[in-house]
Design an enzyme around this catalytic site. Structure first.
Site, short mmCIF file in Angstrom:
data_model
loop_
_atom_site.label_atom_id
_atom_site.label_comp_id
_atom_site.label_asym_id
_atom_site.label_seq_id
_atom_site.Cartn_x
_atom_site.Cartn_y
_atom_site.Cartn_z
N CYS B 50 30.75 -28.03 -10.62
CA CYS B 50 30.18 -28.25 -11.96
C CYS B 50 30.75 -29.50 -12.61
O CYS B 50 30.15 -30.06 -13.52
CB CYS B 50 30.43 -27.03 -12.83
N ASN B 51 31.89 -29.94 -12.14
CA ASN B 51 32.51 -31.11 -12.77
C ASN B 51 32.43 -32.39 -11.95
O ASN B 51 32.83 -33.45 -12.42
CB ASN B 51 33.99 -30.83 -13.06
N SER B 111 41.29 -32.77 -11.99
CA SER B 111 40.44 -31.73 -12.57
C SER B 111 40.47 -31.77 -14.08
O SER B 111 41.40 -32.31 -14.69
CB SER B 111 40.90 -30.35 -12.10
N GLN B 118 41.05 -23.67 -8.17
CA GLN B 118 39.74 -23.39 -7.57
C GLN B 118 39.22 -24.57 -6.76
O GLN B 118 38.52 -24.40 -5.77
CB GLN B 118 38.71 -23.06 -8.66
N ALA B 192 31.84 -10.92 -34.33
CA ALA B 192 30.81 -11.33 -33.36
C ALA B 192 30.72 -12.85 -33.28
O ALA B 192 29.66 -13.39 -32.93
CB ALA B 192 29.48 -10.72 -33.74
N GLY B 193 31.79 -13.53 -33.61
CA GLY B 193 31.79 -15.00 -33.56
C GLY B 193 31.91 -15.52 -32.14
O GLY B 193 32.12 -14.76 -31.19
#
Lengths: 289, 476
Positions: B50-51, B111, B118, B192-193
């Site tokens: 993803c990076n 990273s 990972q 719920a933030g």
């Protein structure tokens, strides 16, 4: 003496691993080897004294034998317990208790050696009493060790200290479980010892001058028994849960050790009723364990 | 062979471009097949996370693909316009720099989260995938195997991956110190933030038995529970009025409301803790202003952490990693230098072999020509003694001619000088760099093992071995 020094070295290793959890080295294997050597060494000495020195069917003929039995069982139990990943880091708290027992063994064999007055006591009840008390103390030591570790981790959590070593240590939940299981084991065996002791007392009228000491011994023993009764039911007696249960486990062991200390150091304070070492035992009495 | 790296990563390209170039696991084999089809003499490994999306290629020195061609290839992979992959946003490294980059990537030094572990698994999978597709040859075998080995060693030696650096993972670590098993535990989210949602997501990773969401607005709580995929009886939303009962049931509480006043006070929690029968309670307060009265932390068996506590520990972990990163760099520099030395020695060995073969071919032709002339002069059949003398003369002459340039190669003061001399020899004698497709006859692993053994020799040893081999061949 050698076993005591070995246990101190194992303790040093355990402390090192506790402080440097990232260091990957052979210390774990070395420490396990040391614990195994201590356990087997203490067991070997115990059996040697039983077969070669006493020549009786009863294995526990003096306080040294009891301490050796505790040390052997405790070392092997710790060896097993510390191999469980859920209870990592326990060795740093277990090995000092082992060192204490072994060091006491040295004192009890070299300077304060007194064989139990076995011929005057009922052999079966006396054997049950001694086995129950010493094996129960082994369970109590395990509970106290888990209690010490519980307090250490809880203090770190409350202080919000860095987590760098937490990956290596047991969780509070696991330790609480260990405290309860070890206390239950200790409680059951101590109950057996206590009942056997009461039977012996009822069988053997005490001289007036000894009664005070026996009342004291009995009171302390009952207090320790009550403590373990509380610790093993701590999930029901919720107000004692957590830190209090850990302290109770430690205090219970301290109380048991105090009772041993009193009985051994007093002139006629129990089964170790001042009989002189036999000719076979005399040379060994001066040899530190 | 020349090692080239082209790609984009989180340092150079925006997320919009990164996500377009991020290739799914099942798309990568087709990309590697296309790479092999377009550039049969090149080796390649595609690392796509993803990076970062990075393409590592080893190609013969004077053959494609160039860096621009690789950029076009990557653009084709992501179905984007090549101008979008301008050199300004793409990374391009060659030779030692490319290898050094890979080593840093493997160690997590490049990273987004410094030292994260990972990436090592991702690089390993990318390498294995390329091996399975048959696009890895001796050079990239060596480079990737050494990079993976160096990364493991660096992690063991320095512990750079140890310690937590994100608030969520620090919270989970603290929770693990209290609880052994989460499968019988109940998590309660208050508020719920976004922050609360992120923390709850993290805790869902430990598989609790139930996760309840309580908010002043039941609709928002229900929406959050739905977005977290919570359904009864594994959890869900509960009304604000249920809060006390939910606290009694909970083992872990995450609070992140926008309330100006504490939601959980000491007075409120103390009787609830009795109802809970003093079970351990782990509270993470990520709200600012705080939702939980700090006095709550003094209750027996209650472990309270606020956002500052978690950030402090995460910062501590990050600080440690930064310190360890310096040690890692020192180790990596020497590991990269060693890797490049081995690759260069392998290349030089091949060059020496080619050079000898070329000169011996010329020598053999000239020897045959001279032999024919001598026969016509003598007017009789060929004389074996004369043939042998002629062959020995040719060998000695070639060896004397080669001695000086080969000893120059052996004595090259630096890797750069060695490369310069090697390139000059290739150019002067019109020698081609051996492409991967011409060498990869056996399995890549065998080839790599074979090369490892050969490359450990010095150029002069290699030359001597080659000399005797070629002599045996011609004389035989």
């Amino acid at each position: 003496m050698i076993l005591t020094l070995l246990s101190l070295a194992a303790w040093g290793l355990a402390i090192h691993r506790l402080r440097h959890p990232q260091a990957v080295d052979r210390s774990t294997a070395v420490q396990r080897g040391m614990l195994a050597a201590i356990g087997l060494g203490a067991a070997g000495l115990f059996f040697y004294r039983w077969w070669a020195v006493h020549g009786r069917w009863q294995p526990l003929a003096s306080h040294v034998d009891g301490l050796l039995l505790i040390a052997a069982l405790f070392a092997l139990t710790v060896l097993y317990v510390t191999s469980r990943p859920k209870l990592a880091g326990l060795a740093a708290f277990a090995v000092p208790v082992l060192s204490l027992v072994l060091a006491w063994g040295v004192c009890a064999s070299a300077w304060t050696y007194k064989p139990f007055d076995l011929p005057t006591l009922h052999p079966v009840w006396n054997a049950v009493h001694l086995a129950g008390v010493y094996l129960g103390t082994c369970g109590a030591a395990l509970a106290a060790m888990a209690g010490g570790m519980f307090l250490y981790i809880q203090a770190r959590l409350k202080r919000k200290a860095g987590l760098e070593s937490f990956g290596q240590l047991a969780s509070l939940e696991s330790l609480e479980g260990l405290i309860i299981r070890a206390a239950t084991l200790g409680f059951a065996l101590l109950t057996l010892g206590l009942v056997a002791g009461l039977v012996i007392l009822s069988d053997r009228p005490l001289p007036v001058e000894e009664r005070g000491w026996f009342v004291l011994k009995l009171s302390l023993a009952v207090l320790a028994w009550l403590m373990y009764a509380l610790v093993m039911n701590v999930r029901h007696a919720a107000s004692f849960r957590g830190r209090r249960a850990a302290w109770l486990a430690i205090a219970g062991l301290a109380l048991l050790l105090t009772i041993y200390g009193l009985m051994v150091s007093l002139p006629r304070g129990g089964p170790a009723a001042g009989s002189e070492p036999t000719a076979q035992e005399a040379p060994l009495a001066k040899e530190p364990v | 062979m020349r090692i080239v790296l082209v790609g984009i990563n989180h340092r150079t390209a925006p997320v919009e471009l990164r996500e377009r170039l991020a290739l799914a696991q099942d798309e990568r084999p087709a990309v590697l097949d296309e790479l092999r089809r377009r550039y049969p003499s090149a080796e390649g490994v595609l690392l796509s996370t993803c990076n970062r999306t990075e393409l590592y290629v080893a190609r013969p020195v004077h053959e494609p693909p160039s860096a621009d061609e690789l950029r076009h290839f990557l653009a084709w992979c992501g179905r984007i316009d090549p101008p979008d992959l301008l050199s300004a946003i793409s990374i391009h490294r060659e030779q030692e720099q490319a290898v050094h980059h890979l080593f840093r990537v493997c160690c997590g030094l490049d990273s987004l989260v410094l030292g994260e572990p990972q990436i090592l698994g991702q690089v390993k999978r990318a390498y294995e995938q390329a091996v399975n597709q048959g696009v890895v040859g001796p050079v990239l075998h060596r480079v990737f195997q050494q990079a993976l080995a160096a990364a493991k060693q660096v992690r063991t030696r320095t512990g750079i991956g140890a310690g937590r650096v994100s608030v969520g993972s620090v919270a989970v670590d603290f929770a693990r110190q209290v609880f052994e098993d989460f499968t019988d535990k109940t998590v309660l989210g208050i508020g719920a933030g976004e922050m609360a949602k992120a923390a709850m997501k993290h805790l869902l990773g430990v598989s609790p038995q139930r996760l309840w969401v309580v908010s002043r607005s039941l609709d928002r709580a229900a929406a959050l529970a739905q977005s977290l995929g919570l359904t009864a009886p594994q959890g869900g939303a509960r009304p604000w009025e249920d809060l006390d009962q939910a606290i009694v049931e909970a083992d872990i509480i995450i609070t992140g409301t926008g309330s100006r006043e504490p939601v959980l006070s000491h007075e409120r929690l103390k009787p609830l803790q009795k109802q809970r029968r003093n079970r351990p309670l782990f509270i993470i307060d990520i709200a600012v202003p705080r939702d939980v009265d700090p006095q709550v932390g003094s209750l027996n068996n209650v472990y309270l952490y606020n956002i500052d506590d978690l950030i402090a520990v995460a910062d501590q972990g990050l600080q440690q990693r930064r310190q360890q990163a310096q040690q890692c760099e020192t180790y990596l520099n020497s590991a990269v230098a060693e890797c490049m030395r081995q690759i260069q020695h392998r290349d030089i060995g091949r060059l020496v072999r080619q050079l000898r073969q070329r000169l011996h071919e010329l020598g053999r032709l000239e020897q045959q020509r001279t032999s024919r002339k001598l026969q016509s002069l003598a007017g009789g059949p060929s004389n074996p003694a004369m043939e042998a003398l002629l062959e020995e003369h040719t060998h000695r002459l070639i060896n004397k001619i080669l001695h000086l340039p080969l000893s120059q190669l052996d004595r090259a003061p630096s890797a750069a000088a060695l490369g310069f001399h090697a390139a000059a020899l290739r150019k002067l004698f019109a020698l081609e760099d051996t492409p991967f497709s011409a060498t990869a006859n056996g399995s890549p692993a065998d080839e790599s093992a074979d090369q490892t053994q050969r490359c450990d020799d010095s150029p002069s040893d290699q030359a001597a071995a080659d000399s005797s081999a070629s002599r045996g061949q011609t004389s035989g």
